[in-house]
Design a protein around this motif. Structure first.
Motif, PDB file in Angstrom:
ATOM      1  N   LEU A 124       0.826  -1.212   0.000  1.00  0.00           N
ATOM      2  CA  LEU A 124       0.000   0.000   0.000  1.00  0.00           C
ATOM      3  C   LEU A 124       0.861   1.264   0.000  1.00  0.00           C
ATOM      4  O   LEU A 124       0.491   2.279  -0.591  1.00  0.00           O
ATOM      5  CB  LEU A 124      -0.938  -0.010   1.208  1.00  0.00           C
ATOM      6  CG  LEU A 124      -2.059  -1.063   1.142  1.00  0.00           C
ATOM      7  CD1 LEU A 124      -2.797  -1.151   2.468  1.00  0.00           C
ATOM      8  CD2 LEU A 124      -3.035  -0.733   0.012  1.00  0.00           C
ATOM      9  N   ASN A 168      -0.263   5.281  -0.887  1.00  0.00           N
ATOM     10  CA  ASN A 168      -1.271   5.558   0.127  1.00  0.00           C
ATOM     11  C   ASN A 168      -0.619   6.240   1.329  1.00  0.00           C
ATOM     12  O   ASN A 168       0.518   5.919   1.693  1.00  0.00           O
ATOM     13  CB  ASN A 168      -1.933   4.257   0.598  1.00  0.00           C
ATOM     14  CG  ASN A 168      -2.836   3.650  -0.453  1.00  0.00           C
ATOM     15  OD1 ASN A 168      -3.990   4.034  -0.588  1.00  0.00           O
ATOM     16  ND2 ASN A 168      -2.303   2.699  -1.213  1.00  0.00           N
ATOM     17  N   THR A 169      -1.324   7.158   1.952  1.00  0.00           N
ATOM     18  CA  THR A 169      -0.834   7.782   3.176  1.00  0.00           C
ATOM     19  C   THR A 169      -1.038   6.814   4.341  1.00  0.00           C
ATOM     20  O   THR A 169      -1.763   5.813   4.218  1.00  0.00           O
ATOM     21  CB  THR A 169      -1.597   9.080   3.483  1.00  0.00           C
ATOM     22  OG1 THR A 169      -2.974   8.754   3.764  1.00  0.00           O
ATOM     23  CG2 THR A 169      -1.533  10.046   2.310  1.00  0.00           C
ATOM     24  N   GLU A 206      -4.704   6.545   5.096  1.00  0.00           N
ATOM     25  CA  GLU A 206      -5.423   5.742   4.093  1.00  0.00           C
ATOM     26  C   GLU A 206      -5.168   4.255   4.305  1.00  0.00           C
ATOM     27  O   GLU A 206      -6.079   3.432   4.169  1.00  0.00           O
ATOM     28  CB  GLU A 206      -4.990   6.167   2.688  1.00  0.00           C
ATOM     29  CG  GLU A 206      -5.526   7.534   2.285  1.00  0.00           C
ATOM     30  CD  GLU A 206      -4.895   8.070   0.999  1.00  0.00           C
ATOM     31  OE1 GLU A 206      -5.488   8.976   0.389  1.00  0.00           O
ATOM     32  OE2 GLU A 206      -3.807   7.582   0.615  1.00  0.00           O
ATOM     33  N   ILE A 207      -3.932   3.910   4.653  1.00  0.00           N
ATOM     34  CA  ILE A 207      -3.600   2.505   4.928  1.00  0.00           C
ATOM     35  C   ILE A 207      -4.370   2.021   6.157  1.00  0.00           C
ATOM     36  O   ILE A 207      -4.918   0.914   6.169  1.00  0.00           O
ATOM     37  CB  ILE A 207      -2.081   2.341   5.142  1.00  0.00           C
ATOM     38  CG1 ILE A 207      -1.326   2.650   3.845  1.00  0.00           C
ATOM     39  CG2 ILE A 207      -1.751   0.922   5.618  1.00  0.00           C
ATOM     40  CD1 ILE A 207       0.182   2.721   4.006  1.00  0.00           C
ATOM     41  N   LYS A 267      -7.972   1.389   5.202  1.00  0.00           N
ATOM     42  CA  LYS A 267      -8.156   0.220   4.337  1.00  0.00           C
ATOM     43  C   LYS A 267      -7.970  -1.099   5.089  1.00  0.00           C
ATOM     44  O   LYS A 267      -8.626  -2.098   4.777  1.00  0.00           O
ATOM     45  CB  LYS A 267      -7.186   0.281   3.154  1.00  0.00           C
ATOM     46  CG  LYS A 267      -7.543   1.354   2.136  1.00  0.00           C
ATOM     47  CD  LYS A 267      -6.557   1.385   0.975  1.00  0.00           C
ATOM     48  CE  LYS A 267      -6.961   2.459  -0.035  1.00  0.00           C
ATOM     49  NZ  LYS A 267      -6.047   2.524  -1.199  1.00  0.00           N
TER      50      LYS A 267
END
Length: 213
Positions: free
Chosen positions: A162, A167-168, A171-172, A175
């Motif tokens: 990721l 992805n920041t 965001e990780i 998710k």
């Protein structure tokens, strides 16, 4: 016995409070500085140099390894003890190469903590007994690992993929249904295991080792 002045840098206030309580009954050790902010530490050391620095290797602003190198360049008289929850040999070796005089696990009792501080203040070196055993096991097993054989957990591989997808951390976390702090910890572990200084070099190393495509 001369008084030993101590600075403490850890990203958890509860850890700092616990350390202060453990050392409150030790008259020859004075906690001159204790904070969660590495910038505050640097500013303090510009004015007052303590004898010993207890340094968390995982800080949010910068890694303890980089901070150790920086402080050793500008304040060579300060003895640094790496303070960590991680006892894996590669963490220990990186901190000692960076200039640390000791390596102490965060579950150390008061006796071990005081012994570590006294030892490095007297120009000695101190390695936590648990860490010594891990280093010995690595040595006896002949595990000079190939740089391509560093083991990653399933979760670390997921996060690494990721990261490579840009992805920041937040965001990780969203998710994978993890806390932001957990993602930050995994990211730190990845940078240390792959000896990467930033995201670009982390992804480059991961591709080089065949961990991600």
């Amino acid at each position: 016995m001369d008084t030993i002045s101590l600075a403490v840098l850890d990203d958890h206030q509860v850890v700092i409070t616990g350390l202060k309580n453990m050392l409150s009954g030790v008259p020859e050790i004075t906690v001159a500085f204790a904070d969660t902010n590495s910038k505050a530490l640097i500013e303090f050391l510009e004015v007052i140099q303590t004898d010993v620095l207890l340094l968390d290797i995982q800080m949010p602003e910068t890694s303890g390894i980089d901070l150790c190198k920086q402080i050793r360049k500008t304040h060579r008289k300060i003895k640094i003890i790496a303070f960590s929850s991680f006892g894996e040999p590669h963490y220990v070796k990186q901190m000692m190469r960076a200039g640390a005089s000791g390596y102490l696990l965060k579950n150390a009792d008061q006796e071990t903590l005081v012994k570590a501080i006294r030892t490095v203040a007297a120009d000695g070196e101190f390695i936590d007994e648990t860490v010594k055993k891990l280093l010995l096991q690595e040595s006896l097993s002949g595990s000079k690992r190939s740089v391509y054989e560093i083991p990653l957990t399933k979760r670390e591989k997921e996060i690494l993929k990721l990261i490579a997808e840009e992805n920041t951390n937040q965001e990780i976390a969203d998710k994978l249904f993890l806390s932001l702090r957990t993602v930050e910890t995994h990211r730190f572990n990845l940078t240390q295991k792959l000896e990467a200084k930033n995201t670009a070099s982390l992804v480059k190393e991961a591709i080089k080792r065949g961990i991600i495509d």
